[in-house]
Design an enzyme around this catalytic site. Structure first.
Site, PDB file in Angstrom:
ATOM      1  CG  ASP A 117      -2.009   6.224   0.595  1.00 46.51           C
ATOM      2  OD1 ASP A 117      -0.932   5.860   1.107  1.00 46.51           O
ATOM      3  OD2 ASP A 117      -3.024   6.512   1.258  1.00 46.51           O
ATOM      4  CD  GLU A 120      -0.248   1.520   1.357  1.00 50.69           C
ATOM      5  OE1 GLU A 120       0.270   1.347   2.466  1.00 50.69           O
ATOM      6  OE2 GLU A 120      -1.140   2.361   1.165  1.00 50.69           O
TER       7      GLU A 120
HETATM    8  C1  NOJ Z   1      -0.367   4.412   3.557  1.00 48.39           C
HETATM    9  C2  NOJ Z   1       0.812   5.310   3.669  1.00 48.39           C
HETATM   10  O1  NOJ Z   1       1.977   4.631   3.281  1.00 48.39           O
HETATM   11  C3  NOJ Z   1       0.861   5.789   5.103  1.00 48.39           C
HETATM   12  O2  NOJ Z   1       2.047   6.463   5.393  1.00 48.39           O
HETATM   13  C4  NOJ Z   1      -0.356   6.638   5.345  1.00 48.39           C
HETATM   14  O3  NOJ Z   1      -0.383   7.011   6.702  1.00 48.39           O
HETATM   15  C5  NOJ Z   1      -1.643   5.892   4.999  1.00 48.39           C
HETATM   16  N1  NOJ Z   1      -1.572   5.162   3.758  1.00 48.39           N
HETATM   17  C6  NOJ Z   1      -2.808   6.836   4.909  1.00 48.39           C
HETATM   18  O4  NOJ Z   1      -2.705   7.636   3.759  1.00 48.39           O
END
Ligand code: NOJ
Length: 525
Positions: free
Chosen positions: A193, A247
């Site tokens: 993430d 991500e």
């Molecule tokens: C990316 C995640 O996909 C999202 O849903 C989240 O709110 C943020 N990172 C913070 O963790």
């Protein structure tokens, strides 16, 4: 093909209105029949759910709303028996404010070793009443919250998500241990993430207007690569090596590719492609950009149409300016769902024909639209609240799935219970989009996805690396994958099909030997 499950909204086995892991277990045959190779689960760990689980209180426990660790172990094993691998989410940037470490940090006070795992700082101003920086949170508003003893702590997201200090050895050790905890339970990989955000400039400067690559105080800092090399070593220490998927939202493709070097992550989501509008020039450019970025590091490209953070493709592509990926920008943009669905069908064939990994967010295989009229008092997303209600937030793509034509929650939960689904499902149209209805309709979005995924497996051309553009008119995208051609018409009038021996699959009926507007076809040459 990796299918993303948002456990809260997938299937509710115990009728409490929240999806759970046993709900997923009962639906594994559905995923096998769809053609899924792996499932990525958004966080299922113990969490106050202040950000849908991206506020992790304990990585080694499943949230009671979702089930137990034994349920997770059974799910991983049962999926593996069906040939489906499991990817779990790891959130290095922050933990929940209910995490033991943060509770200990609050209790221990300024200057304590417990606070050193986070970013506690004195404020500016005469009495420390101003936050240490004016950084802006990804969820709107500031990035610092003051605690009763006067110090401030950093959170790039919501206040319930304090940022970890990655210079601290405990933080590194703990995460490598969490990786092992899940890898030892048979998990095939992790999704990382906010992977470009965990490292901060400890001098805490303001964000400069312009900066050199790597010079932003909290995005894409060079020290991150050492962290991910450590994780790769953990992943590679298994007999069947585990995978890391990042991500990573970065515009600079050289900087993006650095995370995909052979000793770092295996792949990363393609947000450049996801954020492009329904426009042939834009998509052609993004596909080429993607292939060019991945080739030098030898990493597979990924193709992503949506996820739990962005507006559903049917709705997005149904807008005049379909580049509006985020809900925040949707106000005043009229949506034509019929054209959105035609385009989303064509986009499904486009992405499934490209070389690399395909990600499908739950419900996109049903052509679900964004639910744009959720009652205000049902909204849960901190993005909505922190924007002062200006941003509708991301709840509209997180509405529980319809499994049956009728029933209290369209088969999301058992009919006998009376708990409402955690987000209300639309009364009109939801059942018609259910798995039950689409299952027996050869023209459904579900049937299209299934057919495409069967071919993606059976056609050697689609499994390979070969890719070449075909010359076409401006509004058309066409490319060969060995003896398979994919052609997509993003214009307004039908176009003649390129030479072919056989039509393999189309997103809509052909007009003789012409491909209608907003449609795609797979052909054999
Ligand atoms: C990316 C995640 O996909 C999202 O849903 C989240 O709110 C943020 N990172 C913070 O963790």
């Amino acid at each position: 093909m990796i299918y993303q499950i948002y456990p809260r909204s997938f299937a509710d086995s115990n009728g409490d209105g929240t999806g759970d892991l046993n709900g997923v277990r009962t639906r594994l045959p559905y995923l096998r029949d769809l053609g899924v190779d792996a499932i990525w689960f958004t966080p299922w760990y113990a969490s106050p759910l202040a950000d849908g689980g991206y506020d992790v209180a304990d990585y080694r426990a499943i949230d009671p709303a979702f089930g137990t660790l034994a349920d997770a172990e059974a799910l991983i094993a049962e999926a593996a028996d069906l040939g489906i691998r499991t990817i779990v989410d790891v959130v290095p940037n922050h933990v929940s404010s209910e995490h033991e470490w943060f509770k200990a940090a609050l209790a221990a006070g300024p200057g304590s070793p417990e606070r050193a795992r986070f970013w506690f700082r004195e404020g500016r101003g005469e009495h420390g009443e101003l936050p240490p920086t004016d950084w802006v949170s990804s969820f709107a508003g500031g990035t610092w919250t003051r605690v009763p003893d006067g110090q401030w702590y950093l959170h790039l997201f919501a206040a319930e998500q304090p940022d970890l200090n990655w210079n601290h050895p405990d933080v590194r050790r703990e995460h490598e241990d969490v990786l092992r905890f899940w890898f030892d339970r048979g998990v095939a990989g992790i999704r990382v993430d906010s992977a470009s955000m965990p490292v901060k400039d400890p001098a805490f400067p303001e964000v400069p207007e312009t900066y050199e690559a790597g010079g932003h105080p909290f995005i894409d800092r060079d020290e991150l690569h050492g962290i991910y090399r450590g994780w790769r070593a953990v992943a590679d220490s298994y007999e069947e090596p585990r995978v890391l998927v990042g991500e990573i939202w970065l515009d600079d493709r050289q900087r993006f590719a650095r995370y995909l070097r052979p000793d770092e992550m295996h792949s990363a989501f393609n947000f450049d492609f996801m954020a492009r509008p329904w426009d042939a020039k834009e998509l052609r450019e993004s596909i080429q950009y993607t292939l060019d970025a991945h080739a030098p590091v030898g990493a597979p490209a990924t193709w992503v149409l949506s996820n739990h953070d962005v507006t559903r493709p049917v709705t997005r592509y149904g807008r005049a300016d379909s580049s509006f990926t985020f809900a925040a920008k949707r106000f005043g943009t009229p949506t034509d769902l019929a054209s959105g669905e035609r385009r989303a069908r064509a986009a499904a064939l486009l992405t499934a024909a490209l070389p690399g990994a395909l990600y499908v967010y739950q419900g996109d295989e049903l052509g679900l639209p964004e639910v744009e009229d959720l009652p205000l008092d049902a909204l849960q997303d901190p993005m909505h609240f922190r924007s002062g209600g200006v941003d509708p937030g991301r709840d509209g793509c997180r509405v529980p799935l319809p499994w049956t034509r009728s029933g209290r929650t369209f088969g999301f939960g058992p009919d006998e219970s009376d708990a409402p689904a955690w987000l209300p499902q639309p009364a009109a149209g939801w059942g018609e989009r259910s798995v039950e209805v689409q299952d027996s309709d050869p023209r459904s979005v579900l049937a299209l996805y299934r057919a495409a995924l069967v071919l993606r497996r059976s056609e050697a051309a689609l499994r390979g690396e070969d890719f070449a553009w075909l010359d076409t008119t401006e509004a058309v995208l066409a490319f060969t994958r060995d003896d398979v051609v994919c052609v997509v018409n993003l214009g307004t009038a039908p176009v003649p099909l390129p030479d072919h021996r056989e039509v393999l699959l189309t997103s809509t009926d052909l007009h003789g030997d012409h491909l209608p507007a907003d449609a795609a076809a797979w052909l054999r040459t």
